[in-house]
Write a protein that holds these residues in place. Structure first.
Motif, PDB file in Angstrom:
ATOM      1  N   LYS A  58       0.889  -1.164   0.000  1.00 49.94           N
ATOM      2  CA  LYS A  58       0.000   0.000   0.000  1.00 49.94           C
ATOM      3  C   LYS A  58       0.928   1.215   0.000  1.00 49.94           C
ATOM      4  N   GLY A  88      -6.502  -2.706  -8.858  1.00 49.05           N
ATOM      5  CA  GLY A  88      -6.309  -2.220  -7.492  1.00 49.05           C
ATOM      6  C   GLY A  88      -5.382  -1.022  -7.398  1.00 49.05           C
ATOM      7  N   GLU A  90      -5.697   2.158  -8.077  1.00 47.58           N
ATOM      8  CA  GLU A  90      -6.249   3.370  -7.469  1.00 47.58           C
ATOM      9  C   GLU A  90      -6.461   3.235  -5.966  1.00 47.58           C
ATOM     10  N   ASP A  91      -6.642   2.012  -5.485  1.00 45.02           N
ATOM     11  CA  ASP A  91      -6.815   1.778  -4.052  1.00 45.02           C
ATOM     12  C   ASP A  91      -5.481   1.625  -3.329  1.00 45.02           C
ATOM     13  N   ASN A  92      -4.448   1.193  -4.041  1.00 40.28           N
ATOM     14  CA  ASN A  92      -3.159   0.903  -3.408  1.00 40.28           C
ATOM     15  C   ASN A  92      -2.121   1.997  -3.584  1.00 40.28           C
ATOM     16  N   ILE A  94      -1.975   5.781  -2.915  1.00 33.55           N
ATOM     17  CA  ILE A  94      -2.731   6.829  -2.223  1.00 33.55           C
ATOM     18  C   ILE A  94      -1.875   8.090  -2.160  1.00 33.55           C
TER      19      ILE A  94
END
Length: 167
Positions: A58, A88, A90-92, A94
């Protein structure tokens, strides 16, 4: 950083963190290719972020001048990394509003742009907010490594020896 150094830097992060960063939060300080600019063309940060994301970390990026949309454009243009090619993404990946938020709960910090503000951060405060052991990877050799080790960080820097360790 040249191509070899970029990959070596990324792999040293993984190796130093017990050979896995899957699900771990890594704070990246700096995405611009150099300080005092928002220019990201072929920045080392894009390559390192891609490598960390491929290892399923992340990644929380803080850069005082680079906006999220510009980061995604650089990843797409230079490395062909898109939400379609890397599910993933866009989610990972940040973006954080400041260095302290990026580091909160992080397992490691990677310094990838030599912004002057990174030299004056309260690293005791940052260390206290991080998961332990707390790692710091200085890709620009801009910090006082002895002082950071005194705080408790596991410090690694390109071209610098690490007590009882090899980088």
């Amino acid at each position: 950083m040249n191509e070899y150094q970029k990959k070596r830097f990324s792999m040293q992060i993984v190796k130093s963190m017990f050979n896995t960063i899957t699900g771990k939060k890594i704070a990246v300080y700096g995405f611009a290719f150099k300080k005092d600019t928002g220019d990201t063309r072929e920045t080392a940060s894009a390559f390192v972020c891609r490598d960390l994301l491929e290892e399923q970390a992340k990644v929380h990026v803080y850069d005082p001048k680079v906006e999220r949309s510009v980061m995604f454009m650089e990843l797409s243009y230079t490395l062909q990394v898109t939400p379609e090619s890397m599910p993933g993404l866009e989610d990972n990946l940040i973006t954080s509003p400041d260095a302290y938020t990026a580091a909160e709960g992080a397992h490691a910090i990677a310094i990838l742009t030599e912004w002057d503000e990174f030299k004056t951060l309260d690293y005791q405060r940052i260390y206290d907010s991080m998961s332990k052991p707390a790692f710091l990877f200085d890709g620009r050799n801009i910090l006082d490594h002895a002082a950071l080790r005194e705080i408790g960080f596991e410090v690694y820097a390109i071209g610098k020896p690490v007590p009882n360790k090899e980088f």
